[in-house]
Design a protein around this motif. Structure first.
Motif, PDB file in Angstrom:
ATOM      1  N   VAL B  84       0.848  -1.194   0.000  1.00 17.56           N
ATOM      2  CA  VAL B  84       0.000   0.000   0.000  1.00 17.56           C
ATOM      3  C   VAL B  84       0.883   1.243   0.000  1.00 17.56           C
ATOM      4  O   VAL B  84       0.653   2.201  -0.736  1.00 17.56           O
ATOM      5  CB  VAL B  84      -0.943  -0.024   1.220  1.00 17.56           C
ATOM      6  N   ASN B  85       1.850   1.148   0.873  1.00 19.68           N
ATOM      7  CA  ASN B  85       2.815   2.239   0.922  1.00 19.68           C
ATOM      8  C   ASN B  85       3.487   2.435  -0.425  1.00 19.68           C
ATOM      9  O   ASN B  85       3.681   3.562  -0.900  1.00 19.68           O
ATOM     10  CB  ASN B  85       3.844   1.918   1.996  1.00 19.68           C
ATOM     11  N   GLN B  86       3.850   1.325  -1.026  1.00 14.89           N
ATOM     12  CA  GLN B  86       4.471   1.346  -2.341  1.00 14.89           C
ATOM     13  C   GLN B  86       3.573   2.037  -3.343  1.00 14.89           C
ATOM     14  O   GLN B  86       4.031   2.874  -4.128  1.00 14.89           O
ATOM     15  CB  GLN B  86       4.751  -0.097  -2.766  1.00 14.89           C
ATOM     16  N   GLN B  87       2.253   1.679  -3.313  1.00 15.61           N
ATOM     17  CA  GLN B  87       1.332   2.239  -4.282  1.00 15.61           C
ATOM     18  C   GLN B  87       1.099   3.707  -4.047  1.00 15.61           C
ATOM     19  O   GLN B  87       0.937   4.474  -5.000  1.00 15.61           O
ATOM     20  CB  GLN B  87      -0.014   1.475  -4.240  1.00 15.61           C
ATOM     21  N   LEU B  88       1.042   4.056  -2.801  1.00 17.85           N
ATOM     22  CA  LEU B  88       0.837   5.476  -2.523  1.00 17.85           C
ATOM     23  C   LEU B  88       2.054   6.293  -2.944  1.00 17.85           C
ATOM     24  O   LEU B  88       1.919   7.439  -3.345  1.00 17.85           O
ATOM     25  CB  LEU B  88       0.548   5.674  -1.029  1.00 17.85           C
ATOM     26  N   HIS B  89       3.224   5.608  -2.829  1.00 14.18           N
ATOM     27  CA  HIS B  89       4.424   6.299  -3.312  1.00 14.18           C
ATOM     28  C   HIS B  89       4.505   6.281  -4.826  1.00 14.18           C
ATOM     29  O   HIS B  89       4.907   7.253  -5.451  1.00 14.18           O
ATOM     30  CB  HIS B  89       5.685   5.647  -2.725  1.00 14.18           C
ATOM     31  N   LYS B  90       4.179   5.161  -5.388  1.00 19.28           N
ATOM     32  CA  LYS B  90       4.264   5.009  -6.851  1.00 19.28           C
ATOM     33  C   LYS B  90       2.916   4.558  -7.359  1.00 19.28           C
ATOM     34  O   LYS B  90       2.677   3.365  -7.594  1.00 19.28           O
ATOM     35  CB  LYS B  90       5.326   3.968  -7.193  1.00 19.28           C
ATOM     36  N   PRO B  91       1.997   5.468  -7.483  1.00 18.39           N
ATOM     37  CA  PRO B  91       0.643   5.090  -7.851  1.00 18.39           C
ATOM     38  C   PRO B  91       0.439   4.774  -9.322  1.00 18.39           C
ATOM     39  O   PRO B  91      -0.673   4.483  -9.730  1.00 18.39           O
ATOM     40  CB  PRO B  91      -0.172   6.306  -7.423  1.00 18.39           C
ATOM     41  N   GLN B  92       1.553   4.849 -10.120  1.00 19.41           N
ATOM     42  CA  GLN B  92       1.298   4.685 -11.544  1.00 19.41           C
ATOM     43  C   GLN B  92       0.778   3.300 -11.892  1.00 19.41           C
ATOM     44  O   GLN B  92       0.144   3.090 -12.923  1.00 19.41           O
ATOM     45  CB  GLN B  92       2.569   4.998 -12.351  1.00 19.41           C
ATOM     46  N   TYR B  93       1.051   2.355 -11.068  1.00 24.03           N
ATOM     47  CA  TYR B  93       0.553   1.006 -11.351  1.00 24.03           C
ATOM     48  C   TYR B  93      -0.592   0.615 -10.425  1.00 24.03           C
ATOM     49  O   TYR B  93      -0.896  -0.549 -10.240  1.00 24.03           O
ATOM     50  CB  TYR B  93       1.685  -0.009 -11.184  1.00 24.03           C
ATOM     51  N   TYR B  94      -1.268   1.640  -9.869  1.00 23.01           N
ATOM     52  CA  TYR B  94      -2.328   1.372  -8.876  1.00 23.01           C
ATOM     53  C   TYR B  94      -3.465   0.551  -9.438  1.00 23.01           C
ATOM     54  O   TYR B  94      -3.976  -0.355  -8.802  1.00 23.01           O
ATOM     55  CB  TYR B  94      -2.833   2.689  -8.271  1.00 23.01           C
ATOM     56  N   SER B  95      -3.848   0.902 -10.614  1.00 25.50           N
ATOM     57  CA  SER B  95      -4.996   0.176 -11.186  1.00 25.50           C
ATOM     58  C   SER B  95      -4.693  -1.303 -11.273  1.00 25.50           C
ATOM     59  O   SER B  95      -5.517  -2.147 -10.916  1.00 25.50           O
ATOM     60  CB  SER B  95      -5.337   0.716 -12.573  1.00 25.50           C
ATOM     61  N   TYR B  96      -3.437  -1.583 -11.836  1.00 29.79           N
ATOM     62  CA  TYR B  96      -3.055  -2.995 -11.947  1.00 29.79           C
ATOM     63  C   TYR B  96      -2.993  -3.618 -10.567  1.00 29.79           C
ATOM     64  O   TYR B  96      -3.502  -4.716 -10.344  1.00 29.79           O
ATOM     65  CB  TYR B  96      -1.695  -3.106 -12.642  1.00 29.79           C
ATOM     66  N   TRP B  97      -2.397  -2.885  -9.684  1.00 28.38           N
ATOM     67  CA  TRP B  97      -2.244  -3.429  -8.339  1.00 28.38           C
ATOM     68  C   TRP B  97      -3.607  -3.681  -7.704  1.00 28.38           C
ATOM     69  O   TRP B  97      -3.816  -4.707  -7.048  1.00 28.38           O
ATOM     70  CB  TRP B  97      -1.422  -2.450  -7.481  1.00 28.38           C
ATOM     71  N   ARG B  98      -4.524  -2.757  -7.869  1.00 29.75           N
ATOM     72  CA  ARG B  98      -5.838  -2.878  -7.266  1.00 29.75           C
ATOM     73  C   ARG B  98      -6.573  -4.062  -7.854  1.00 29.75           C
ATOM     74  O   ARG B  98      -7.218  -4.831  -7.146  1.00 29.75           O
ATOM     75  CB  ARG B  98      -6.593  -1.575  -7.488  1.00 29.75           C
ATOM     76  N   GLU B  99      -6.437  -4.189  -9.166  1.00 31.08           N
ATOM     77  CA  GLU B  99      -7.246  -5.202  -9.827  1.00 31.08           C
ATOM     78  C   GLU B  99      -6.596  -6.570  -9.851  1.00 31.08           C
ATOM     79  O   GLU B  99      -7.283  -7.570  -9.958  1.00 31.08           O
ATOM     80  CB  GLU B  99      -7.549  -4.749 -11.264  1.00 31.08           C
ATOM     81  N   GLN B 100      -5.233  -6.565  -9.736  1.00 32.79           N
ATOM     82  CA  GLN B 100      -4.553  -7.865  -9.838  1.00 32.79           C
ATOM     83  C   GLN B 100      -3.955  -8.277  -8.496  1.00 32.79           C
ATOM     84  O   GLN B 100      -4.337  -9.281  -7.931  1.00 32.79           O
ATOM     85  CB  GLN B 100      -3.420  -7.769 -10.883  1.00 32.79           C
ATOM     86  N   ARG B 101      -3.076  -7.462  -8.079  1.00 26.01           N
ATOM     87  CA  ARG B 101      -2.329  -7.856  -6.892  1.00 26.01           C
ATOM     88  C   ARG B 101      -3.199  -7.869  -5.643  1.00 26.01           C
ATOM     89  O   ARG B 101      -3.143  -8.796  -4.827  1.00 26.01           O
ATOM     90  CB  ARG B 101      -1.137  -6.875  -6.682  1.00 26.01           C
ATOM     91  N   LEU B 102      -4.006  -6.812  -5.552  1.00 20.59           N
ATOM     92  CA  LEU B 102      -4.856  -6.730  -4.354  1.00 20.59           C
ATOM     93  C   LEU B 102      -5.796  -7.928  -4.284  1.00 20.59           C
ATOM     94  O   LEU B 102      -6.046  -8.483  -3.219  1.00 20.59           O
ATOM     95  CB  LEU B 102      -5.634  -5.411  -4.393  1.00 20.59           C
ATOM     96  N   VAL B 103      -6.238  -8.296  -5.458  1.00 15.11           N
ATOM     97  CA  VAL B 103      -7.164  -9.431  -5.484  1.00 15.11           C
ATOM     98  C   VAL B 103      -6.420 -10.712  -5.151  1.00 15.11           C
ATOM     99  O   VAL B 103      -6.851 -11.501  -4.317  1.00 15.11           O
ATOM    100  CB  VAL B 103      -7.852  -9.532  -6.853  1.00 15.11           C
ATOM    101  N   SER B 104      -5.277 -10.924  -5.811  1.00 17.16           N
ATOM    102  CA  SER B 104      -4.551 -12.176  -5.591  1.00 17.16           C
ATOM    103  C   SER B 104      -3.927 -12.242  -4.205  1.00 17.16           C
ATOM    104  O   SER B 104      -3.687 -13.328  -3.684  1.00 17.16           O
ATOM    105  CB  SER B 104      -3.472 -12.349  -6.664  1.00 17.16           C
ATOM    106  N   ALA B 105      -3.680 -11.085  -3.639  1.00 19.32           N
ATOM    107  CA  ALA B 105      -3.035 -11.097  -2.327  1.00 19.32           C
ATOM    108  C   ALA B 105      -3.991 -11.625  -1.231  1.00 19.32           C
ATOM    109  O   ALA B 105      -3.534 -12.047  -0.169  1.00 19.32           O
ATOM    110  CB  ALA B 105      -2.563  -9.692  -1.972  1.00 19.32           C
ATOM    111  N   ARG B 106      -5.295 -11.575  -1.507  1.00 17.80           N
ATOM    112  CA  ARG B 106      -6.267 -12.103  -0.535  1.00 17.80           C
ATOM    113  C   ARG B 106      -6.055 -11.486   0.838  1.00 17.80           C
ATOM    114  O   ARG B 106      -6.110 -12.144   1.861  1.00 17.80           O
ATOM    115  CB  ARG B 106      -6.160 -13.629  -0.417  1.00 17.80           C
ATOM    116  N   LYS B 107      -5.827 -10.175   0.795  1.00 16.91           N
ATOM    117  CA  LYS B 107      -5.565  -9.526   2.065  1.00 16.91           C
ATOM    118  C   LYS B 107      -6.838  -9.160   2.800  1.00 16.91           C
ATOM    119  O   LYS B 107      -6.801  -8.610   3.895  1.00 16.91           O
ATOM    120  CB  LYS B 107      -4.732  -8.248   1.807  1.00 16.91           C
ATOM    121  N   TYR B 108      -8.004  -9.418   2.153  1.00 16.12           N
ATOM    122  CA  TYR B 108      -9.252  -9.046   2.783  1.00 16.12           C
ATOM    123  C   TYR B 108     -10.292 -10.125   2.511  1.00 16.12           C
ATOM    124  O   TYR B 108     -10.204 -10.822   1.513  1.00 16.12           O
ATOM    125  CB  TYR B 108      -9.739  -7.676   2.275  1.00 16.12           C
TER     126      TYR B 108
END
Lengths: 312, 750
Positions: B84-108
């Motif tokens: 999250v910190n990474q994304q807030l620092h480097k948000p250019q890949y946020y969409s990918y992160w939100r849609e891919q990594r966040l989902v696969s990370a199963r953090k919620y």
């Protein structure tokens, strides 16, 4: 011992309590903890290169003993068992030991980074961090530093030493050294190197998934990050080994499956004929191989240390 | 009067009723207990439900807090996540992160419907897609959103800048679907998780403290309580069934062991009552039961009844015997006076004016006392038995013979008119005449007098008079030497004084009391040879100035009132007065009739003292009837002997009208024997009777007695009497009784 007893026991004014059997056990516990505390590393959290906050463990060893930096493998942390075993043995042996965790672009990273995490940290950045840690050891007063790596950590230490050798670094002990290319046992899944190169040329920095080491088609990274890792081909590594001025010891597991089929072992043997192959050991030196690894490392360190001292 | 309460307390119910009442009571008690139990269970259920509701509400509150806390924790965890910190620092890949990594990370968890990262200005790093998070974080922080009937919890957690921990790098926004989160994060014990729903309402945002009203829920049905209710109900039902079966079994058992045998015993006892005393009708066994006590009781009752029946039979026999003893004459074996009175009473009670003739016959043995005295009491008793036997046989079949006492018998002939009754009486006389009296030691004939009275209607008044009428008739039968059977007539009543006028009664009583009225009439008695009047017989009349009252009317009154003595004495005085008044010729004797009552007087001579001086000039003759003399011979003899010593002559009157025993005559202190008129008439009858009279006359004469023949009314009778030896003659031929004695009028007395 109930709570009240505990309070009374701990009270310095209740001398009678000291005479109870519980008090003797407590004293022994204190002594044991005190003694064992000496073998435990202190955690560190430092802002390293690129102002990233990194975690590490550091143990100040005997003053006449060199410091050892033990680096974890690909996407892992210093808590990785192999690293901990090596570090622990070295601490026991009186060495000052530093086991950092590369940030991999994440502040305060404390856990292994999954393959599908967004990898925005390239090899060069990791190498920079390694350099920083070596500088930190030097800043701590260590004049003799040995670098021990495991798996990708071995590669990164090699790269770091190749790109910027610190005079304090006395040797490199590279365990389970392997390239970060796709494991030979796995079929291609992710985007290829060629694709990454193409994207790079096109200025396409979108995240794609690639094959990298054990990340099978799910190493998510922009092309430049991916290429920074995968560009260190076997040959390039071999060339680095051959050209290193720093003594390098290579310890490999005789049963390491990671490089079965990619001709890596023959190349390695060719580059380092004295590499130590521990029979029966896998990539992580599990089981009895751990002892063999530690013995080998200690042996090598001691040999290196003796040679160095004689040399000085 | 028995009070109602007493009546009620004495009322009895059958054992079956009591058993049924008992069983019913048990059922009722069980019903009450069951009802109470069910009620208690319901109470428990209600209390439990209340507590459950309360606990469920509490659970809901806690679960809400858990969700909120979990949301906060997740937000914080995410905020601390390096990526999250990474994304807030480097948000250019946020969409990918939100849609891919966040989902696969199963953090919620699944109930987190969306996560967004916001920069420190609160702007989302990339436009929100598919969740309820805003593109711009509001100032309110956490909030609730109701949308499409779902409730969402939106949280925003600040992400600290790791480079500058005090600074906010950005925000992590999360959106939770509240109800699924609540269900997954909590374990409900009291709240029915399936019932948790979002309350209906408009889609809008709510502050976090308003969450509870937005939820609808129900508490669980506490299975334990429900189970308890089921267990209790089932138990009640089972117990009820068991109790019912048990009670039925008890009823059947009690019926079989107690009620049925008791009922049997009751019926058998009824049969026993019906059986009475007949052993043959007694059942072999009253009841058969499995209870030893019932069987023994039954047998005891049977034995008791048997004994009772035997005792009853004995009692009946004794009663019969006693009845016989009370109603049968011991000597004769016929019914006694008690039986007569009983039957007579029954007849009178049964009377109802029916036209049913009843004849009352009274039998009396003539001269029974003389026979008794002559032959002894044993022979006298035997004579009674013979009389009873003879009379009984002579009666009609079914007629009862009663011995009223002594020698007196009676019978009641139902539905017999006078003629039929007379026939029965004739039969009795004939039977008696045929009986050989010498078999019982009696040498002479035994005669009975029969009085007969008949009523044509069973009228109570007429029935009441019947015995008296029969008695009158018998009285006349005894007096009438010619007729043994006397039918009652009204004349008898008159003659007996029963219909005698009060004038006659008064006169007789006055005369007896010496109040005057006695008028003696005199009838001459002549010498057979000379025809001279030897003496006069004085015969009493009463002259009450209204006319003469004759002996037929006088003596019944005198006899009824037992005035014989004073009357005789007054007669004697009257005769004395007549003598003194020279009413009688000088030198002529006078006979005075006296009853045995007078002659029995112990101081007779004192009473007859007026007569004694007259003896100088007149012959005084005391006439006593044969019957009176015989019946009172012992008592009279001494007085007569004294009178004879004074020169009074004793004449035996009406010899032959009673017990004419020659042997008796020898014992009598008499001087003169006067043959009864019947005996004189017998001289004119058949030869045998004449022979008897003549022989009797001869014996009298040979015995030294003077013989006076009474009732001479014809010359023939005179001649016959004279030829048989009569020394004197008396009768209408020589003169009737008159006040003034006159010389004999017979011209041919010689």
């Amino acid at each position: 011992m109930d709570r009240m007893d505990k309070l009374l026991f701990l009270s310095p004014f209740k001398f009678t309590r000291w005479q109870s059997p519980h008090s003797a056990s407590f004293c022994l516990l204190i002594v044991f903890l005190f003694s064992t505390l000496q073998a435990f590393a202190q955690p560190l959290q430092l802002r390293v290169a690129n102002s990233m906050l990194a975690n590490a463990d550091y143990h100040q060893g005997e003053s006449d003993k060199p410091a050892v930096l033990v680096l974890h493998g690909f996407l892992s942390t210093h808590h990785f068992p192999t690293v901990q075993h090596i570090a622990g043995e070295l601490r026991e042996s009186g060495y000052s030991v530093l086991t950092p965790s590369l940030t991999l672009g994440l502040n305060n990273r404390t856990t292994s980074l999954p393959c599908d995490a967004l990898h925005l940290h390239n090899m060069e950045q990791s190498v920079e961090e390694i350099d920083w840690w070596v500088e930190w050891l030097v800043a701590k007063g260590h004049t003799r530093i040995h670098l021990i790596g495991h798996s990708a950590g071995s590669l990164q230490l090699l790269i770091a030493n190749m790109q910027k050798h610190n005079a304090a670094v006395q040797s490199l002990t590279l365990t389970s050294l392997i390239p970060l290319e796709r494991l030979p046992s796995e079929s291609p899944k992710g985007d290829t190197v060629e694709m990454a190169l193409k994207r790079l040329k096109q200025g396409d920095s979108s995240i794609r998934k690639y094959d990298l080491s054990f990340c099978h088609g799910n190493f998510a990274a922009p092309p430049e990050v991916y290429l920074s890792y995968v560009s260190w081909t076997k040959q390039r590594i071999i060339n680095g080994l051959k050209s290193s001025q720093t003594p390098i010891n290579i310890i490999m597991g005789g049963n390491d499956k990671r490089f079965t089929g990619n001709n890596w072992m023959p190349l390695l043997l060719q580059a380092a004929p004295k590499l130590d192959i521990l029979e029966g050991a896998n990539h992580f030196y599990d089981g009895d191989a751990e002892f063999a690894l530690l013995e080998s490392i200690l042996d090598k360190l001691e040999t290196l240390d003796t040679t160095t001292n004689r040399g000085t | 009067m028995v009070s109602e309460r007493t009546k009620f307390s004495k009322r009895a119910f059958s054992s079956q009723t009591y058993i049924l009442l008992l069983l019913l009571s048990i059922v009722l008690v069980f019903g009450l207990i069951a009802h109470s139990l069910v009620g208690r269970v319901q109470e428990i259920k209600d209390v439990t439900q209340t507590e459950t509701d309360r606990a469920a509400a509490e659970e809901l509150s806690k679960s809400i807090q858990v969700v909120i806390k979990s949301a906060n924790n997740l937000a914080q965890d995410l905020a601390q996540w390096g990526e999250v910190n990474q994304q807030l620092h480097k948000p250019q890949y946020y969409s990918y992160w939100r849609e891919q990594r966040l989902v696969s990370a199963r953090k919620y968890p699944d109930y987190v419907r969306g996560i967004e990262l916001y920069d420190n200005n609160g702007k989302v790093l990339a436009p929100v897609i598919g969740n309820n998070l805003p593109n711009q974080r509001g100032k309110k922080g956490h909030l609730l959103q109701r949308k499409d009937s779902k409730l969402y919890l939106v949280t925003f957690s600040p992400v600290s800048d790791s480079d500058n921990p005090g600074d906010t790098l950005g925000y992590v926004g999360t959106v939770w679907e509240f109800v699924p989160a609540m269900l997954l994060l909590n374990h409900f014990t009291y709240l029915d998780s399936s019932s948790i729903q979002v309350a209906q309402g408009p889609d809008m945002a709510w502050p976090l403290d308003r969450i509870k009203p937005l939820l609808r829920y129900k508490s669980i049905d506490v299975p334990a309580v429900q189970k308890l209710e089921d267990v209790v109900l089932n138990s009640v039902l089972e117990f009820g069934v068991i109790l019912g079966v048990f009670l039925i079994a008890v009823y059947l058992g009690v019926s079989r062991l107690f009620i049925h045998p008791l009922q049997q015993m009751y019926l058998r006892l009824a049969e026993l009552r019906a059986a009475g005393t007949e052993d043959s009708k007694l059942p072999e066994r009253l009841v058969t039961s499995r209870l030893k006590e019932i069987n023994e009781l039954s047998e005891a009752l049977r034995r008791y009844h048997r004994k009772l029946a035997a005792t009853s039979r004995d009692l009946d026999e004794s009663n019969q015997e006693l009845w016989n003893m009370a109603h049968l004459d011991v000597l004769s074996g016929v019914h006694n006076r008690r039986a007569f009175e009983h039957d007579w009473r029954a007849i009178q009670e049964a009377a109802g004016g029916q036209r049913l003739p009843i004849a009352f016959l009274l039998f009396d043995c003539d001269f029974f006392k003389a026979i008794n005295d002559t032959y002894g009491h044993t022979t006298g008793d035997r004579l009674v038995q013979v009389l009873a036997e003879v009379l009984h046989k002579a009666l009609r079949t079914g007629d009862k013979l009663y011995r009223l006492g002594g020698d007196e018998f009676a019978t009641l002939l139902l539905n017999a008119d006078e003629g039929q009754a007379h026939q029965v009486a004739e039969r009795c006389l004939e039977s008696l005449s045929k009986y050989p009296m010498h078999d019982i030691g009696i040498q002479e004939s035994v005669m009975i007098s029969i009085g007969l009275a008949v009523t044509q209607r069973m009228n109570s008044e007429e029935l009441k008079n019947l015995p008296r009428q029969a008695d009158l008739a018998m009285y006349h039968a005894k007096r009438d030497k010619h007729r043994r059977i006397s039918h009652y007539s009204a004349e008898m009543d008159r003659m007996s004084g029963s219909v005698i006028s009060s004038r006659a009664v008064s006169a007789a009583i006055d005369a007896a009391k010496g109040l005057g009225g006695i008028e003696m009439h005199y009838q001459p008695i002549v010498n057979t040879q000379t025809g001279q009047v030897i003496h006069y017989e004085s015969l009493v009349r009463i002259n009450d100035n209204q006319g003469l009252i004759f002996p037929g009317d006088i003596f019944p009154i005198i006899d009824q009132r037992s005035l014989q003595v004073p009357f005789d004495l007054n007669i004697m005085r009257s005769v004395c007065d007549d003598i003194q008044a020279h009413h009688l010729p000088k030198g002529v004797g006078v006979s005075i009739n006296m009853s045995a009552h007078t002659l029995m007087l112990p101081n007779l001579l004192e009473h007859l003292a007026p007569l004694l001086p007259l003896l100088e000039e007149h012959t005084i003759i005391i006439e006593v009837t044969e019957t009176d003399l015989i019946t009172q011979l012992q008592h009279v003899t001494e007085n007569l002997a004294q009178l004879r010593e004074y020169g009074v002559i004793i004449a035996l009157d009406d010899f032959g009208s009673g017990y004419s025993s020659i042997r008796y005559l020898a014992r009598m202190p008499v001087d003169i024997v006067k043959f009864d008129i019947e005996m004189i008439r017998d001289l004119e009858s058949d030869a045998s009777r004449r022979s008897i009279v003549e022989n009797a006359a001869r014996m009298v004469r040979e015995a030294g007695y003077q013989l006076i023949a009474e009732g001479i009314e014809t010359t023939t009778q005179r001649d016959l009497a004279s030829s048989m030896g009569a020394t004197h003659l008396q009768g209408y031929l020589f003169g009737k009784p008159e006040r003034t004695p006159h010389p004999a009028t017979i011209s041919n007395t010689a």
